[in-house]
Design an enzyme around this catalytic site. Structure first.
Site, PDB file in Angstrom:
ATOM      1  N   GLU A 184      -5.440  -4.868  10.393  1.00 15.80           N
ATOM      2  CA  GLU A 184      -4.403  -3.950  10.607  1.00 15.80           C
ATOM      3  C   GLU A 184      -4.626  -3.278  11.913  1.00 15.80           C
ATOM      4  OE1 GLU A 184      -2.554  -2.579   6.636  1.00 15.80           O
ATOM      5  OE2 GLU A 184      -4.114  -1.339   7.206  1.00 15.80           O
TER       6      GLU A 184
ATOM      7  N   ASN B  12       0.975  -0.989   0.145  1.00 17.65           N
ATOM      8  CA  ASN B  12      -0.018  -0.028  -0.099  1.00 17.65           C
ATOM      9  C   ASN B  12       0.812   1.021   0.031  1.00 17.65           C
ATOM     10  OD1 ASN B  12      -1.708   2.115   0.456  1.00 17.65           O
ATOM     11  ND2 ASN B  12      -2.407   1.345   2.398  1.00 17.65           N
ATOM     12  N   TRP B  13       1.094   1.873  -0.981  1.00 20.39           N
ATOM     13  CA  TRP B  13       2.057   2.986  -1.251  1.00 20.39           C
ATOM     14  C   TRP B  13       1.534   4.008  -0.594  1.00 20.39           C
ATOM     15  CZ3 TRP B  13       4.139   3.301  -6.828  1.00 20.39           C
ATOM     16  CH2 TRP B  13       5.236   2.117  -6.978  1.00 20.39           C
ATOM     17  N   LYS B  14      -0.070   4.301  -0.230  1.00 20.02           N
ATOM     18  CA  LYS B  14      -0.565   5.613   0.285  1.00 20.02           C
ATOM     19  C   LYS B  14      -0.299   6.770  -0.491  1.00 20.02           C
ATOM     20  CE  LYS B  14       0.075   3.095   4.840  1.00 20.02           C
ATOM     21  NZ  LYS B  14      -0.047   3.105   6.237  1.00 20.02           N
TER      22      LYS B  14
ATOM     23  N   GLY C  78       2.746  -1.149   4.209  1.00 20.47           N
ATOM     24  CA  GLY C  78       2.937   0.258   3.784  1.00 20.47           C
ATOM     25  C   GLY C  78       4.329   0.592   3.477  1.00 20.47           C
ATOM     26  N   GLY C  79       5.146   1.294   4.629  1.00 20.72           N
ATOM     27  CA  GLY C  79       6.542   1.618   4.458  1.00 20.72           C
ATOM     28  C   GLY C  79       7.450   0.662   3.619  1.00 20.72           C
TER      29      GLY C  79
ATOM     30  N   HIS D 179      -9.487   1.178   5.075  1.00 25.22           N
ATOM     31  CA  HIS D 179      -8.189   1.465   5.701  1.00 25.22           C
ATOM     32  C   HIS D 179      -8.436   2.507   7.050  1.00 25.22           C
ATOM     33  CE1 HIS D 179      -4.030   2.615   6.646  1.00 25.22           C
ATOM     34  NE2 HIS D 179      -3.635   1.484   6.096  1.00 25.22           N
TER      35      HIS D 179
ATOM     36  N   GLY E 278       2.580   2.160  10.821  1.00 27.81           N
ATOM     37  CA  GLY E 278       3.768   3.406  10.688  1.00 27.81           C
ATOM     38  C   GLY E 278       4.204   3.602  11.794  1.00 27.81           C
TER      39      GLY E 278
HETATM   40  P1  13P Z   1       3.116   0.196   7.476  1.00 30.24           P
HETATM   41  O1  13P Z   1       3.573  -1.019   7.007  1.00 30.24           O
HETATM   42  O2  13P Z   1       3.787   1.381   7.188  1.00 30.24           O
HETATM   43  O3  13P Z   1       2.937   0.121   9.088  1.00 30.24           O
HETATM   44  O4  13P Z   1       1.631   0.391   7.158  1.00 30.24           O
HETATM   45  C1  13P Z   1       0.792  -0.539   7.145  1.00 30.24           C
HETATM   46  C2  13P Z   1      -0.624  -0.282   6.342  1.00 30.24           C
HETATM   47  O5  13P Z   1      -1.264   0.731   6.770  1.00 30.24           O
HETATM   48  C3  13P Z   1      -0.713  -0.885   5.240  1.00 30.24           C
HETATM   49  O6  13P Z   1      -2.016  -0.598   4.597  1.00 30.24           O
END
Ligand code: 13P
Length: 259
Positions: free
Chosen positions: A171, A13-15, A238-239, A99, A177
């Site tokens: 999640e 998930n690149w956000k 995410g990250g 999300h 994050g």
């Molecule tokens: P992180 O891996 O950066 O904690 O993010 C998780 C996330 O929200 C994936 O949707």
């Protein structure tokens, strides 16, 4: 993971990161670093403007393209929104809904999450339905009650044949994050509970085949341990999905489990 009954899914998930012109070099670097896939679906959910580039460059590397959001409405006067059929027309296969960032910053309700999942299913796109508790809820021992409500609400009106196209992602908000990962046992406990909720609604077979992912500070170091748990069928990352080498290591960890 239980690869006999269900698909492993490693989804990034690149956000709100990366531009369209960064997609090609990213995918090339990832492709060079990632192992040949066996029984593991790799997905990158990217900002809407990056979707055409991801579809184009991801194809060769067998990376499916996902969106990060969709409108609950089919069409019409909804300025700025993107409808599910527009995503489907491009070739998008997955889309995140529910999300915690959208629930929090955009005040998305469980009803809206359900409507978005419906819109996606009606257009042949697999929703990646996110659920998860806050730190306060965990401390008050409300985790399971909260998850129960979120899962049931998101799947309202979804029948068993449609469930097969859904992916659920657990999640915990406190792990997103923050660098604070749920322990493999904590993550497994909730993923197992999600499967048992699905068993209650749909029965044993659908529950056995639905893929349930863990998300929240999953990284190259902790992925193998999390993915080794029986009810964790992949990750929503995410990250670490923004770093080709790290993301490739996570895919490799899923691949190793699939051997
Ligand atoms: P992180 O891996 O950066 O904690 O993010 C998780 C996330 O929200 C994936 O949707």
């Amino acid at each position: 993971m239980n690869t006999k009954y269900r698909k492993t899914v490693i989804a990034g998930n690149w956000k709100m990161n990366m531009t369209a012109s960064e997609v090609r070099p990213f995918v090339e670097e990832l492709k060079a670093a990632m192992p040949k896939l066996k029984g593991c679906e790799t997905v990158l959910c990217v900002p809407a403007v990056n979707i055409p580039a991801m579809l184009r460059w991801g194809k060769d590397a067998k990376i499916a393209c996902g969106a990060e959001d969709v409108s609950a409405f089919a069409k019409g006067a909804y300025t700025g929104e993107i409808a599910a059929n527009m995503l489907a027309d491009l070739g998008v296969k997955y889309c995140i809904v529910g999300h915690s960032e959208r629930r929090e910053y955009h005040k998305e309700s469980d009803m809206l999450v359900n409507a978005k999942a419906r819109a996606l299913l009606d257009n042949g796109i697999s929703p990646i339905i996110c659920v998860g508790e806050s730190l306060e809820q965990r401390e008050m021992e409300l985790t399971m009650a909260h998850i129960n409500y979120q899962v049931r609400a998101a799947l309202h009106g979804v029948d068993a044949s449609e469930l097969r196209r859904c992916v659920i992602a657990y999640e915990p908000i406190w792990a997103i994050g923050t660098g604070k990962t749920a322990t493999a046992e904590q993550a497994e406990e909730v993923c197992r509970e999600i499967r048992s909720i699905i068993r209650e609604i749909y029965g044993a077979r659908p529950a056995r085949s639905v893929s349930i992912l863990y998300g929240g500070s999953m990284n190259a170091k902790n992925a193998a341990e999390l993915l080794a748990m029986p009810d964790i069928d992949g990750g929503l990352i995410g990250g670490a999905s923004l770093k080709p080498a790290d993301f490739a290591t996570i895919i490799a960890a899923a691949g190793a489990e699939n051997e």
